[in-house]
Design a protein around this motif. Structure first.
Motif, short mmCIF file in Angstrom:
data_model
loop_
_atom_site.label_atom_id
_atom_site.label_comp_id
_atom_site.label_asym_id
_atom_site.label_seq_id
_atom_site.Cartn_x
_atom_site.Cartn_y
_atom_site.Cartn_z
N ILE A 1 -12.95 -1.18 5.04
CA ILE A 1 -12.40 -1.83 3.85
C ILE A 1 -11.40 -2.93 4.22
N ASN A 2 -11.47 -4.05 3.55
CA ASN A 2 -10.52 -5.14 3.75
C ASN A 2 -9.16 -4.76 3.18
N SER A 3 -8.11 -4.93 3.97
CA SER A 3 -6.76 -4.69 3.47
C SER A 3 -6.46 -5.57 2.26
N ALA A 4 -7.00 -6.79 2.24
CA ALA A 4 -6.73 -7.74 1.16
C ALA A 4 -7.23 -7.25 -0.19
N SER A 5 -8.11 -6.27 -0.21
CA SER A 5 -8.63 -5.74 -1.47
C SER A 5 -7.85 -4.53 -1.97
N LEU A 6 -6.85 -4.11 -1.20
CA LEU A 6 -6.12 -2.88 -1.50
C LEU A 6 -4.65 -3.12 -1.81
N ARG A 7 -4.10 -2.19 -2.58
CA ARG A 7 -2.64 -2.06 -2.74
C ARG A 7 -2.32 -0.62 -2.41
N PHE A 8 -1.31 -0.42 -1.57
CA PHE A 8 -0.92 0.92 -1.18
C PHE A 8 0.23 1.41 -2.05
N ILE A 9 0.10 2.65 -2.53
CA ILE A 9 1.17 3.28 -3.31
C ILE A 9 1.65 4.48 -2.51
N PRO A 10 2.90 4.43 -2.01
CA PRO A 10 3.43 5.56 -1.25
C PRO A 10 3.42 6.84 -2.08
N ARG A 11 3.25 7.97 -1.42
CA ARG A 11 3.19 9.25 -2.11
C ARG A 11 4.38 9.45 -3.04
N ALA A 12 5.56 9.08 -2.60
CA ALA A 12 6.77 9.27 -3.39
C ALA A 12 6.77 8.46 -4.68
N GLU A 13 5.94 7.42 -4.78
CA GLU A 13 5.89 6.57 -5.96
C GLU A 13 4.66 6.79 -6.83
N MET A 14 3.76 7.64 -6.39
CA MET A 14 2.50 7.83 -7.10
C MET A 14 2.71 8.33 -8.54
N ALA A 15 3.55 9.31 -8.75
CA ALA A 15 3.77 9.84 -10.10
C ALA A 15 4.34 8.77 -11.02
N ALA A 16 5.35 8.04 -10.54
CA ALA A 16 5.98 7.00 -11.35
C ALA A 16 5.01 5.88 -11.71
N GLU A 17 4.01 5.64 -10.87
CA GLU A 17 3.04 4.58 -11.14
C GLU A 17 1.81 5.08 -11.89
N GLY A 18 1.81 6.36 -12.29
CA GLY A 18 0.72 6.89 -13.10
C GLY A 18 -0.41 7.54 -12.32
N TYR A 19 -0.17 7.86 -11.06
CA TYR A 19 -1.21 8.46 -10.22
C TYR A 19 -0.90 9.90 -9.81
N ALA A 20 -0.13 10.62 -10.60
CA ALA A 20 0.26 12.00 -10.27
C ALA A 20 -0.95 12.91 -10.12
N ALA A 21 -2.03 12.63 -10.82
CA ALA A 21 -3.23 13.48 -10.76
C ALA A 21 -3.84 13.53 -9.36
N TYR A 22 -3.46 12.59 -8.50
CA TYR A 22 -4.05 12.52 -7.16
C TYR A 22 -3.11 13.02 -6.07
N LEU A 23 -1.94 13.50 -6.45
CA LEU A 23 -0.98 13.97 -5.45
C LEU A 23 -1.53 15.10 -4.58
N ASP A 24 -2.36 15.97 -5.16
CA ASP A 24 -2.89 17.09 -4.39
C ASP A 24 -3.91 16.65 -3.34
N GLN A 25 -4.34 15.39 -3.38
CA GLN A 25 -5.29 14.87 -2.41
C GLN A 25 -4.62 14.00 -1.34
N VAL A 26 -3.29 13.93 -1.41
CA VAL A 26 -2.53 13.14 -0.44
C VAL A 26 -1.59 14.07 0.29
N GLU A 27 -1.62 14.01 1.62
CA GLU A 27 -0.81 14.91 2.42
C GLU A 27 0.69 14.61 2.24
N GLU A 28 1.50 15.58 2.53
CA GLU A 28 2.97 15.42 2.46
C GLU A 28 3.42 14.47 3.58
N GLY A 29 4.51 13.78 3.33
CA GLY A 29 5.04 12.84 4.34
C GLY A 29 5.94 13.52 5.32
#
Length: 147
Positions: free
Chosen positions: A119-147
């Motif tokens: 995958i091209n980096s230019a097509s992606l935006r990374f959301i750190p685990r700590a910011e996922m809930a605030a950005e509306g992606y809390a439903a995917y936290l269980d699929q992302v490992e702890e930091g």
């Protein structure tokens, strides 16, 4: 959450992000922001924001682009036959944003399913685990490992 390609999102892209996502471009190998990036979090489409890949599916392939073993939401990734450049490959596009992401190959780690989403980096935006809930992606936290 609704994911879509909008004029506002397209206007916010850098020239390289636009070239890659809208004109089916490819960034030069080893130049993308996420090639050697392994922090816990979520990778989303730079255009639509739809969730594409979790850091837990990312691996170092040595190919020069971020590599993932599988999408986080299969329905958000479309696979299409690509016969450009004199070869047959499988192109990967985001379903809602219709962004060109890269290609998928069957030479990934066997213990991760055997696929390599290149995958091209230019097509992606990374959301750190700590910011996922605030950005509306809390439903995917269980699929992302702890930091």
């Amino acid at each position: 959450m609704t994911y879509a390609k909008t004029p506002k999102a397209l206007a916010s892209l850098t020239p390289e992000q636009f070239r890659v996502t809208q004109e089916n471009g490819t960034e030069r190998p080893y130049t993308g922001a996420y090639d050697d990036h392994f922090a816990p979090g979520l990778y989303v489409d730079i255009v639509s924001g739809e969730p594409l890949f979790a850091s837990s599916a990312k691996f170092h392939s040595g190919c020069g682009w971020p590599s993932f073993s599988k999408p986080i939401v299969t329905e958000n990734v479309k696979e299409m036959r690509d016969t450009t450049l004199g070869m047959t490959r499988i192109e990967v596009r985001s379903a809602h944003g219709d962004s060109h992401l890269g290609h998928v190959f069957n030479d990934g780690p066997r213990d991760m399913g055997g696929l390599r989403y290149c995958i091209n980096s230019a097509s992606l935006r990374f959301i750190p685990r700590a910011e996922m809930a605030a950005e509306g992606y809390a439903a995917y936290l269980d699929q992302v490992e702890e930091g």
